[in-house]
Design an enzyme around this catalytic site. Structure first.
Site, mmCIF file in Angstrom:
data_model
loop_
_atom_site.group_PDB
_atom_site.id
_atom_site.type_symbol
_atom_site.label_atom_id
_atom_site.label_comp_id
_atom_site.label_asym_id
_atom_site.label_seq_id
_atom_site.Cartn_x
_atom_site.Cartn_y
_atom_site.Cartn_z
ATOM 1 N N ASP A 125 0.832 -1.196 0.000
ATOM 2 C CA ASP A 125 0.000 0.000 0.000
ATOM 3 C C ASP A 125 0.870 1.252 0.000
ATOM 4 O OD1 ASP A 125 -2.326 -1.463 0.078
ATOM 5 O OD2 ASP A 125 -2.469 -1.418 2.255
ATOM 6 N N TYR A 153 5.877 -8.764 8.425
ATOM 7 C CA TYR A 153 5.576 -7.339 8.533
ATOM 8 C C TYR A 153 5.725 -6.884 9.977
ATOM 9 C CZ TYR A 153 3.221 -8.075 4.030
ATOM 10 O OH TYR A 153 2.930 -8.413 2.735
ATOM 11 N N ASP A 167 -6.870 1.793 7.489
ATOM 12 C CA ASP A 167 -5.554 2.361 7.790
ATOM 13 C C ASP A 167 -5.675 3.882 7.845
ATOM 14 O OD1 ASP A 167 -5.640 3.265 5.147
ATOM 15 O OD2 ASP A 167 -4.169 1.822 4.413
ATOM 16 N N ARG A 261 -4.124 -4.909 7.107
ATOM 17 C CA ARG A 261 -5.144 -3.928 7.506
ATOM 18 C C ARG A 261 -6.385 -4.626 8.048
ATOM 19 N NH1 ARG A 261 -7.066 -1.278 2.966
ATOM 20 N NH2 ARG A 261 -6.046 -2.733 1.565
#
Length: 309
Positions: A125, A153, A167, A261
């Site tokens: 993203d 992550y 987000d 997310r």
């Protein structure tokens, strides 16, 4: 995340096409007129030649076309020495800057590396930073291999606030109490999101439903029914921020197709509140680590120097 893996509202995207089969034109065969029947009888065998036995074997299938063997791409890590011709078959580790899309990075490198075939192995993203594997030339044929690898992550989620995109890229649409949530509550709730799970993609994602990207419908304020998808969360670690208890830092190891997310959003609901991502960074893809990744400016400068050598 997907991140639309988290992977994300942009997504992602890559560069291999399969040839579609083309059917042959059929010809219409008409029945022979009755007065021609005798002329079309099968001729008799000669006396010194016996008829061949009927074959009982199945008809042979046409041989499948073998895919040409493509050598593995050259991995171009940070500060590696390389020649200008390496981009004919390469995979380069890049640390994506914040606010760039994954396609922005591909576009920048396409010009800087002087090669037309450039693709990324897994979208990040715009809000996210971290490891992108960019494949060039024949290396684009290996994109699926990199996409299939496990991802790791790190990031931060904020409790008590929900956004449409899950987000910080969209405005807060809901605020709920969060002060009652303990670390033990978070640890207990996260157990439902470890292992093989079903995850619903966010509306702000690049998945197509009925031919349209979901994020286009989301921008019109529409909510489209989405099917949950199987993903695997290998590990999920949480740490409460000492200075601001509503912020929770995490590290996740997961399969391809995971939306981090969505993971943050779902965890917030599971503890009786809300949550959205405020930071996200892809740390690794398979054995490849962001510590070995080029910054975009450094890679562009190195590519220019290689052409001048």
């Amino acid at each position: 995340m997907a991140l639309h893996a988290t992977a994300s509202a942009d997504v992602q995207a890559a560069a291999s096409t399969a040839a579609e089969p083309v059917s042959a034109d059929g010809q219409l065969v008409l029945d022979a007129p009755a007065d021609q029947a005798e002329s079309q009888k099968r001729p008799q065998l000669s006396e010194d030649r016996a008829p061949s036995p009927a074959s009982t074997s199945e008809p042979q299938q046409p041989a499948k076309r073998r895919k040409p063997n493509v050598p593995p791409p050259t991995m171009v890590r940070k500060e590696a020495t390389f020649a200008a011709g390496v981009w004919a078959n390469a995979a380069v580790l890049v640390d994506k800057p914040k606010d760039w899309t994954s396609f922005d990075v591909c576009g920048k490198l396409r010009g800087a590396l002087k090669t037309k075939k450039v693709g990324h192995a897994g979208t990040l993203d715009p809000m996210a930073t971290g490891l992108l594997i960019i494949c060039t030339g024949q290396g684009t044929k290996q994109i699926d291999n990199f996409v299939a690898m496990e991802k790791a992550y790190s990031g931060t989620l904020r409790l008590g606030q929900a956004t449409p995109s899950y987000d910080a890229m969209s405005e807060i649409e809901e605020e709920l109490p969060w002060e009652h949530i303990t670390y033990e509550d978070l640890e207990a709730a996260k157990q439902a999101y470890v292992g093989d799970i079903l995850q619903q993609p966010p509306m702000f994602s690049a998945i197509k439903i009925k031919g349209e990207r979901l994020y286009k419908a989301a921008r019109r304020g529409e909510v489209v029914e989405r099917q949950s998808r199987p993903v695997t969360i290998h590990s999920f670690e949480l740490r409460r921020d000492e200075g601001n208890k509503r912020d929770v830092h995490f590290r996740v190891s997961c399969s391809k197709g995971t939306y981090i997310r969505s993971l943050a959003h779902d965890l917030g609901k599971a503890v009786g509140s809300a949550a959205h991502l405020t930071a996200l960074r892809r740390e690794s893809i398979g054995e490849y680590d962001v510590a070995d990744a080029w910054s975009v400016p450094d890679l562009v400068a190195a590519a220019h120097a290689a052409r001048q050598a």
